[in-house]
Structures are given as structure tokens and as C-alpha cells.
Motif scaffolding. Structure first.
Motif, PDB file in Angstrom:
ATOM      1  N   HIS A  27       0.826  -1.207   0.000  1.00  0.00           N
ATOM      2  CA  HIS A  27       0.000   0.000   0.000  1.00  0.00           C
ATOM      3  C   HIS A  27       0.864   1.263   0.000  1.00  0.00           C
ATOM      4  O   HIS A  27       0.482   2.282  -0.577  1.00  0.00           O
ATOM      5  CB  HIS A  27      -0.929   0.002   1.214  1.00  0.00           C
ATOM      6  N   ILE A  39      -9.164   3.331  -6.394  1.00  0.00           N
ATOM      7  CA  ILE A  39      -9.474   3.250  -4.974  1.00  0.00           C
ATOM      8  C   ILE A  39      -9.438   1.776  -4.613  1.00  0.00           C
ATOM      9  O   ILE A  39     -10.237   0.979  -5.116  1.00  0.00           O
ATOM     10  CB  ILE A  39     -10.847   3.876  -4.665  1.00  0.00           C
ATOM     11  N   TRP A  40      -8.494   1.409  -3.749  1.00  0.00           N
ATOM     12  CA  TRP A  40      -8.287   0.019  -3.381  1.00  0.00           C
ATOM     13  C   TRP A  40      -9.112  -0.338  -2.157  1.00  0.00           C
ATOM     14  O   TRP A  40      -9.361   0.496  -1.302  1.00  0.00           O
ATOM     15  CB  TRP A  40      -6.806  -0.231  -3.084  1.00  0.00           C
ATOM     16  N   PRO A  41      -9.509  -1.589  -2.057  1.00  0.00           N
ATOM     17  CA  PRO A  41     -10.229  -2.031  -0.850  1.00  0.00           C
ATOM     18  C   PRO A  41      -9.286  -2.052   0.347  1.00  0.00           C
ATOM     19  O   PRO A  41      -8.069  -2.068   0.198  1.00  0.00           O
ATOM     20  CB  PRO A  41     -10.705  -3.436  -1.201  1.00  0.00           C
ATOM     21  N   ASP A  42      -9.853  -2.072   1.508  1.00  0.00           N
ATOM     22  CA  ASP A  42      -9.077  -2.201   2.736  1.00  0.00           C
ATOM     23  C   ASP A  42      -8.842  -3.695   2.974  1.00  0.00           C
ATOM     24  O   ASP A  42      -9.631  -4.374   3.631  1.00  0.00           O
ATOM     25  CB  ASP A  42      -9.819  -1.561   3.910  1.00  0.00           C
ATOM     26  N   THR A 135     -10.937  11.579   4.262  1.00  0.00           N
ATOM     27  CA  THR A 135     -11.214  11.328   2.854  1.00  0.00           C
ATOM     28  C   THR A 135     -12.556  11.955   2.505  1.00  0.00           C
ATOM     29  O   THR A 135     -13.498  11.854   3.286  1.00  0.00           O
ATOM     30  CB  THR A 135     -11.278   9.810   2.610  1.00  0.00           C
ATOM     31  N   PRO A 139     -15.248   9.306  -2.391  1.00  0.00           N
ATOM     32  CA  PRO A 139     -14.211   8.263  -2.424  1.00  0.00           C
ATOM     33  C   PRO A 139     -14.281   7.312  -1.235  1.00  0.00           C
ATOM     34  O   PRO A 139     -14.002   6.122  -1.368  1.00  0.00           O
ATOM     35  CB  PRO A 139     -12.896   9.050  -2.408  1.00  0.00           C
ATOM     36  N   GLN A 143     -14.707   3.317  -1.515  1.00  0.00           N
ATOM     37  CA  GLN A 143     -13.820   2.358  -0.878  1.00  0.00           C
ATOM     38  C   GLN A 143     -14.601   1.346  -0.038  1.00  0.00           C
ATOM     39  O   GLN A 143     -14.265   0.161  -0.009  1.00  0.00           O
ATOM     40  CB  GLN A 143     -12.775   3.046  -0.004  1.00  0.00           C
ATOM     41  N   VAL A 146     -16.069  -1.106  -2.540  1.00  0.00           N
ATOM     42  CA  VAL A 146     -15.006  -1.939  -3.113  1.00  0.00           C
ATOM     43  C   VAL A 146     -14.513  -2.952  -2.077  1.00  0.00           C
ATOM     44  O   VAL A 146     -14.224  -4.107  -2.412  1.00  0.00           O
ATOM     45  CB  VAL A 146     -13.855  -1.045  -3.636  1.00  0.00           C
ATOM     46  N   THR A 147     -14.451  -2.547  -0.822  1.00  0.00           N
ATOM     47  CA  THR A 147     -14.023  -3.463   0.237  1.00  0.00           C
ATOM     48  C   THR A 147     -15.033  -4.596   0.413  1.00  0.00           C
ATOM     49  O   THR A 147     -14.650  -5.761   0.551  1.00  0.00           O
ATOM     50  CB  THR A 147     -13.814  -2.706   1.563  1.00  0.00           C
TER      51      THR A 147
END
Length: 179
Positions: A27, A39-42, A135, A139, A143, A146-147
């Protein structure tokens, strides 16, 4: 036999810690040098929840707290806020792990999805109440979505590659956790 179980327990705890460190390292790599990237997942939260459901004894609260706090510090979030919210979600999922053991996979996904959404929204609300710059909302919501969508992939990796499976009924100890 008991020594073998204890050895596996500590090996898996160490594996979880190393997994989180690898995720944080990746990351922090400067892969997106331009603005407006993906935007990446956690993934830390996803893996923590997946392991909490499957084998709660592999991720004790102190390990989860340390890893979440480390991620807060390295990702420059307000220290402790995300860690506490994520730890609450993981501990609640540990409490549900016995019931989810026999439930369909879709039930697990819904339950985990609710916690991911709850943690993400609570985090944004607390930041707004405390007047801390976080944030932007869109966004952050992306996220969260996406998570939630990444959780099935994380479960597949956890189950298939890492071998962290739900405990069988004969493996459960007195507390409902695997031995």
C-alpha cells in the motif's frame, strides 16, 4: 499433539502479522504517481474479518489491535479511531463465528458486509463530528463498496491458498473456538 496444535496456532498468528505487513508495504509503494488513481479495498480489514470468522483463535484481539494501530500510523489516519472500529467489528464477528460455521456463505458475506459498511460510515461520521480532515465522502463510500466486493476474493484466498478454514464441529474447544 498439544504441542503441535500450539505450534500451528503461533505459526498462523505470525502468518497473519506478516500478511498485514506485506499488505501495508504494498500500500505504501508509490505505484500511483499521478492524481486520481484507483481506490483500493481495505485488505487488512477484509483479511482480519475473514480470519475472525474462520479461525478466531488465530487473530487474538491484541494482535488485531496492534496491526490496525500500525496501519493507522503508517497510512496517516488519526491513530486509534479506525483501529477501534475495526477491532469492534472483528470481535463481533468472532462472536458470530460459531453460528456462521454452519450458515451458508451468503449469510457470512451479508454479515461481514454490514460490518464493513458500519465501520466505514462510523469512521466518516466521527471524523466529521471531530472536524478532522478525512477522505472526501464519495471516495470513502466507493472504498466501502469496493471493500465489500473484495471480501469474497479474500475469502477464496484465505480458504484456498492460506488454508484458513472454518473449524469443524469436532475441532471446537469449550469456548466455541477451534483448538
Amino acid at each position: 499433539m498439544n504441542e503441535q496444535v500450539s505450534s500451528r496456532l503461533w505459526t498462523m498468528r505470525l502468518s497473519f502479522g506478516l500478511l498485514v505487513l506485506v499488505i501495508l508495504f504494498l500500500h505504501l509503494l508509490p505505484l500511483q504517481t499521478g492524481g486520481g488513481g484507483l481506490i483500493w479495498p481495505d485488505f487488512v480489514l477484509c483479511f482480519a474479518l475473514a480470519w475472525s470468522v474462520r479461525r478466531p483463535e488465530f487473530v487474538p484481539a491484541i494482535l488485531l489491535a496492534a496491526m490496525f494501530l500500525l496501519s493507522d500510523l503508517l497510512l496517516q489516519r488519526p491513530p486509534g479511531l479506525w483501529a477501534v472500529l475495526a477491532l469492534i467489528a472483528c470481535e463481533q464477528m468472532k462472536g458470530q463465528s460459531r453460528a456462521l460455521r454452519d450458515a451458508p456463505v451468503a449469510t457470512e458475506f451479508v454479515s461481514v458486509g454490514i460490518w464493513i459498511v458500519g465501520v466505514g460510515i462510523a469512521y466518516q461520521i466521527i471524523l466529521a463530528i471531530m472536524l478532522v480532515d478525512g477522505t472526501p465522502m464519495i471516495p470513502a463510500l466507493i472504498q466501502i463498496v469496493v471493500t465489500v466486493l473484495a471480501y469474497p476474493l479474500v475469502v477464496a484466498i484465505t480458504h484456498g491458498i492460506m488454508g484458513v478454514r472454518k473449524a469443524a464441529p469436532n475441532e471446537l474447544g469449550g469456548k466455541g473456538f477451534g483448538s
